[in-house]
Every structure is written in structure tokens, then in C-alpha cells.
Design an enzyme around this catalytic site. Structure first.
Site, PDB file in Angstrom:
ATOM      1  N   GLY A  41       0.805  -1.224   0.000  1.00  0.00           N
ATOM      2  CA  GLY A  41       0.000   0.000   0.000  1.00  0.00           C
ATOM      3  C   GLY A  41       0.830   1.262   0.000  1.00  0.00           C
ATOM      4  O   GLY A  41       0.500   2.233  -0.683  1.00  0.00           O
ATOM      5  N   ASP A  62      10.288  -7.226  -1.420  1.00  0.00           N
ATOM      6  CA  ASP A  62       9.029  -7.836  -0.983  1.00  0.00           C
ATOM      7  C   ASP A  62       9.079  -9.319  -1.356  1.00  0.00           C
ATOM      8  O   ASP A  62       9.563  -9.666  -2.429  1.00  0.00           O
ATOM      9  CB  ASP A  62       7.816  -7.161  -1.657  1.00  0.00           C
ATOM     10  CG  ASP A  62       6.540  -7.328  -0.847  1.00  0.00           C
ATOM     11  OD1 ASP A  62       6.201  -8.479  -0.512  1.00  0.00           O
ATOM     12  OD2 ASP A  62       5.880  -6.318  -0.544  1.00  0.00           O
ATOM     13  N   SER A  69      -7.037  -9.201  -2.983  1.00  0.00           N
ATOM     14  CA  SER A  69      -7.359  -8.283  -1.879  1.00  0.00           C
ATOM     15  C   SER A  69      -6.371  -7.120  -1.779  1.00  0.00           C
ATOM     16  O   SER A  69      -6.607  -6.166  -1.045  1.00  0.00           O
ATOM     17  CB  SER A  69      -7.373  -9.053  -0.552  1.00  0.00           C
ATOM     18  OG  SER A  69      -6.079  -9.568  -0.291  1.00  0.00           O
ATOM     19  N   LEU A  71      -5.558  -5.228  -4.369  1.00  0.00           N
ATOM     20  CA  LEU A  71      -5.748  -4.280  -5.466  1.00  0.00           C
ATOM     21  C   LEU A  71      -6.536  -3.032  -5.079  1.00  0.00           C
ATOM     22  O   LEU A  71      -6.491  -2.035  -5.779  1.00  0.00           O
ATOM     23  CB  LEU A  71      -6.423  -4.985  -6.654  1.00  0.00           C
ATOM     24  CG  LEU A  71      -5.666  -6.222  -7.185  1.00  0.00           C
ATOM     25  CD1 LEU A  71      -6.420  -6.826  -8.359  1.00  0.00           C
ATOM     26  CD2 LEU A  71      -4.242  -5.874  -7.599  1.00  0.00           C
ATOM     27  N   CYS A 171      14.908   8.870  16.289  1.00  0.00           N
ATOM     28  CA  CYS A 171      14.653   7.651  15.522  1.00  0.00           C
ATOM     29  C   CYS A 171      13.320   7.057  15.975  1.00  0.00           C
ATOM     30  O   CYS A 171      12.691   7.555  16.914  1.00  0.00           O
ATOM     31  CB  CYS A 171      15.812   6.661  15.650  1.00  0.00           C
ATOM     32  SG  CYS A 171      15.782   5.616  17.115  1.00  0.00           S
ATOM     33  N   CYS A 174      13.268   6.100  19.557  1.00  0.00           N
ATOM     34  CA  CYS A 174      13.229   7.201  20.532  1.00  0.00           C
ATOM     35  C   CYS A 174      11.821   7.338  21.095  1.00  0.00           C
ATOM     36  O   CYS A 174      11.631   7.557  22.280  1.00  0.00           O
ATOM     37  CB  CYS A 174      13.642   8.519  19.873  1.00  0.00           C
ATOM     38  SG  CYS A 174      15.418   8.728  19.652  1.00  0.00           S
ATOM     39  N   CYS A 188      -3.783  -4.671   9.074  1.00  0.00           N
ATOM     40  CA  CYS A 188      -4.687  -4.131   8.056  1.00  0.00           C
ATOM     41  C   CYS A 188      -5.729  -5.174   7.682  1.00  0.00           C
ATOM     42  O   CYS A 188      -6.878  -4.864   7.435  1.00  0.00           O
ATOM     43  CB  CYS A 188      -3.909  -3.747   6.801  1.00  0.00           C
ATOM     44  SG  CYS A 188      -3.345  -2.051   6.813  1.00  0.00           S
ATOM     45  N   CYS A 245      16.986   6.634  24.615  1.00  0.00           N
ATOM     46  CA  CYS A 245      16.779   5.713  23.478  1.00  0.00           C
ATOM     47  C   CYS A 245      17.761   4.547  23.568  1.00  0.00           C
ATOM     48  O   CYS A 245      18.975   4.754  23.654  1.00  0.00           O
ATOM     49  CB  CYS A 245      16.941   6.439  22.148  1.00  0.00           C
ATOM     50  SG  CYS A 245      16.708   5.314  20.734  1.00  0.00           S
ATOM     51  N   CYS A 248      19.795   4.863  19.735  1.00  0.00           N
ATOM     52  CA  CYS A 248      20.609   6.000  19.289  1.00  0.00           C
ATOM     53  C   CYS A 248      20.955   6.948  20.429  1.00  0.00           C
ATOM     54  O   CYS A 248      21.527   8.008  20.194  1.00  0.00           O
ATOM     55  CB  CYS A 248      19.956   6.723  18.116  1.00  0.00           C
ATOM     56  SG  CYS A 248      18.554   7.757  18.547  1.00  0.00           S
TER      57      CYS A 248
END
Lengths: 268, 80, 70
Positions: A41, A62, A69, A71, A171, A174, A188, A245, A248
Site C-alpha cells: 500500500g 518484498d 485483496s 488491489l 529515531c 526514541c 490491516c 533511546c 541512538c
């Protein structure tokens, strides 16, 4: 200086006309390398806009294949692509938009064992992943490799994004520290998402990559931009690099890349 | 009125409409040094109304602008 | 007592409100899906019960948002 062809001058004319991009900015774009993690997406609109913009080398990662589903929101994939590898489907559209662009496909699932090798050498990373372990892994790898990146997330009608310049700005850890417990996470798939929200967010991420490369404007750093498409209310939440953090901060406890639970990983 | 200034780089943009005439002007500037002079031929109408204005906005200096017998314009610009 | 939550002013009616209570008052369904920032500083979840709000505090709930790909 690159000698633009007549066709390139026309193709990139709307960039060249921009004072903040211009001829020099378009040259930088043609020489830049951006990698998109996730051809879904967020990755779809980002991939199409970066290709259209003439980003010279675009990597796309990927391991999935296109399903029907997808599309409703993953606009790089068409009905005829069902069953095809997402990276191949996306690469074909990117090449069709702009043959100037070299697309490098990585049909792999990102994990601690392969992420350094895949991201190294790129100038900017777009996080369009669908799960927290990988989002944290992308953050950690970018901090270790010192590569600026755009974090993105969407859920239902909402989106959030921030840009991270490692060592200089907040970052993802953080503010978010560690992945939430897997059983608390609505995906989703369970929660749903308005298709256009993916387009809005992925397009913001593409704009951040283009800004980073050309030096135009100010990046969305130390800021979490959130929006709710139901009301179209946008909000900027001020963030800062945290002393506490674990990645970092001045006293890091995370000193190497590691896979978090539930990250299925098979290195080919 | 004849100008004695000589252009270092010359571009005949006769027949080149907006915005490609400005794109080509910007590309020409990108290859030039600061202080060098670009000579342009621009069509009457939108080109002569728009290109010099955009060039000024970017900080360059229009040295002269005169209409030629065929109706086109000769423009000399010093690169900022 | 007035505080700011997610950029909006909020009047707390109860005395001694800690971050755990604020999450309840704001009807945050799954606190595991929220990171809390108090006056710009990250607050660990284990410290919510002992972190009491003061007048003028600025609290942001940062929601974990994970979707993007599949």
C-alpha cells in the site's frame, strides 16, 4: 553536468522549473539510489512517484505475490498481476513509467541476516512494511548504516509518518521503543484500511525522499505527522532525540541487529 | 538601439513555447559561470512576457531586451 | 487542573491523575498500542502508575501504526 536529452528535458521540465530543484536537483535525482521496503500500500505509490521523478536506481523488497485483496490500495499492481511476485509487478510499472530508471528487485523477506547487505549503498530508505518487527529492524539497520529513512504506518482512516536522519534526529525507537505485543496488534487484514489513505501516506514518503535527495525544503524530522482521513485533520507531534533511546541514545543497549519474535525468516 | 554587449552563450528559442523555453534557459544557465552573458531569442507574446520575469525572480540580471524586425525578441541576461 | 492532551486543552476533574488513569479517562482501548510522551519525554509503560500529572503538562499519545504492505 549530465547532458539531458530533449525527451528528458520535457519529462523532467516540471522539476527543472522549480527553483528548489532545478537542473542540479534533477541531476541529483538521476544519480540517487532509493530503496523501498514493501511493495504494498505504501510502497506502490512511493515506487511509482520515485520512478516518475527519475530517481536513477530504485530498489524494491518484498517476498509476497499479488493477491486480489491487495488491489483496493496497492496501485502498482493490476488485476492481471494476480499471482505474480509483487517486486516484479511493481518493477514493470516503474519501467513503463520511466525507462531512465534502473529497478533492482529483492524478492526476499527482510531479516537481521540479510538487511545490511540489501540496504547498504542506498541513499534513502522508504519503510512501507506491514509489521512492527520489520519496522523496528529497518529503523535499527538504518541507524547502524547511517541511512536516512521515512517511517510510515497506516490503519483504518489514519496514517503516520516521520523522517529519520540517524545520529541527528529522533529515531523510531526514541518514541516507540519496541514492538507492541503481537496479540495487541490489529493488522490491516483485521482492521481494514481506506485505500486512498495508503496513497496519501506513501506519497508523503516519496516526497520526503525527493526532498532529501535534492535538498529542497525541510525534512519531516523530529516530528510525527499524523492524519485522520475521516476529518482530514493533520497534526504534527514534536519529537526529540531521547537520551533514554536504547538504540541512538548515549548509552545504547541495542548494539546489533536481531530478529524480534514472529519475524519469519528464510534466507535464500 | 544596438547593444555592444556580446553573449557568451546563445540560444535561439524561436518557436519554443512556455514552459520549455524557460527549461532550456535554466539548462543553459546551469552550464555557465556566474557573470557570463546569455543571449536569447524569444517569441513575442507569452514567451517574452514570462521568461524574463522568471529569470529576474531567480536573481539574474536583464541587460537588454529589444524586438527584432520579425517580431521576436533578443534578450541579454547576466548570470547571477 | 488543566493539561494538554494530543494538542488539545483538557480539564482534569479528579485530583492525582497518573498516566494509567489518563489512558482510562481518554478511553484508550489498548494501551499497549500507544507510546506516551510527557512534555516531550518518552515514558516507559512501567512508570505510568507512578507518573502523576501536573498543571500545564503536555501529553501526547503516539499510536503504533503498522500497516503498509500486505
Amino acid at each position: 553536468m549530465i547532458d539531458f536529452t530533449e525527451e528528458q528535458l520535457e519529462r523532467y521540465s516540471r522539476h527543472i522549473l522549480l527553483d528548489d530543484v532545478g537542473v542540479a536537483g534533477q541531476e541529483k535525482l538521476l544519480q540517487a539510489k532509493v530503496i523501498i521496503v514493501g511493495a504494498g500500500g505504501l510502497g506502490s505509490p512511493a515506487a511509482l512517484y520515485l520512478a516518475a521523478a527519475g530517481v536513477g536506481t530504485i530498489g524494491i523488497v518484498d517476498s509476497d505475490v499479488v493477491e486480489v485483496s491487495n488491489l483496493q490500495r496497492q496501485i502498482a499492481h493490476f488485476s492481471a498481476d494476480i499471482g505474480a511476485a509483487k517486486v516484479e509487478s511493481a518493477a514493470a510499472k516503474m519501467q513503463a513509467i520511466n525507462p531512465d530508471v534502473e529497478v533492482r528487485t529483492y524478492r526476499e523477506y527482510l531479516c537481521a541476516a540479510n538487511i545490511r547487505k540489501i540496504l547498504a549503498g542506498y541513499d534513502f530508505v522508504i519503510d512501507g512494511t506491514d509489521n512492527f518487527p520489520t519496522k523496528f529492524l529497518v529503523n535499527d539497520a538504518c541507524v547502524f548504516l547511517n541511512i536516512p529513512f521515512s517511517h510510515g504506518g497506516i490503519l483504518r482512516f489514519n496514517g503516520q509518518t516521520m523522517t529519520v536522519v540517524p545520529g541527528q534526529t529522533a529515531c523510531y525507537r526514541c518514541s516507540f521503543r519496541s514492538p507492541p505485543p503481537p496479540d495487541a496488534v490489529p493488522s490491516c487484514a483485521q482492521a481494514g484500511v481506506l485505500g486512498a489513505v495508503a496513497g496519501m501516506l506513501g506519497t508523503i514518503q516519496a516526497a520526503e525522499a525527493l526532498k532529501h535527495i535534492t535538498g529542497a525544503g525541510e525534512l519531516l524530522t523530529n516530528t510525527l505527522l499524523t492524519f485522520d482521513a475521516r476529518t482530514m485533520a493533520f497534526r504534527r507531534i514534536r519529537l526529540k532525540k531521547q537520551e533514554s533511546c536504547p538504540l541512538c541514545g548515549p548509552h545504547p543497549v541495542i548494539t546489533e541487529l536481531a530478529d524480534v519474535e514472529r519475524t519469519v525468516c528464510t534466507v535464500q | 538601439m544596438k547593444t555592444a554587449i556580446r553573449a557568451d552563450v546563445f540560444q535561439d528559442l524561436k518557436g519554443v513555447g512556455c514552459p520549455m523555453n524557460l527549461v532550456k534557459t535554466k539548462v543553459a544557465f546551469a552550464k555557465m559561470e556566474s557573470g557570463q552573458i546569455l543571449g536569447l531569442i524569444l517569441d513575442n507574446g507569452p514567451p517574452i512576457n514570462n521568461v524574463p520575469r522568471s529569470v529576474i525572480r531567480e536573481g539574474h540580471e536583464i541587460l537588454s531586451q529589444e524586438q527584432l524586425a520579425d517580431g521576436t525578441w533578443s534578450v541579454l541576461i547576466r548570470k547571477a | 487542573m488543566q493539561i494538554t492532551v494530543n494538542g488539545e486543552t483538557e480539564e482534569l476533574q479528579e485530583p492525582a491523575v497518573n498516566l494509567s488513569r489518563l489512558l482510562e479517562l481518554r478511553r484508550v482501548e489498548s494501551p499497549e498500542m500507544v507510546a506516551v510522551q510527557l512534555n516531550g519525554e518518552f515514558v516507559d509503560m512501567t512508570n505510568y502508575p507512578t507518573t502523576f500529572l501536573q498543571a500545564g503538562d503536555d501529553v501526547d499519545f503516539l499510536y503504533f501504526m503498522g500497516g503498509g504492505s500486505s
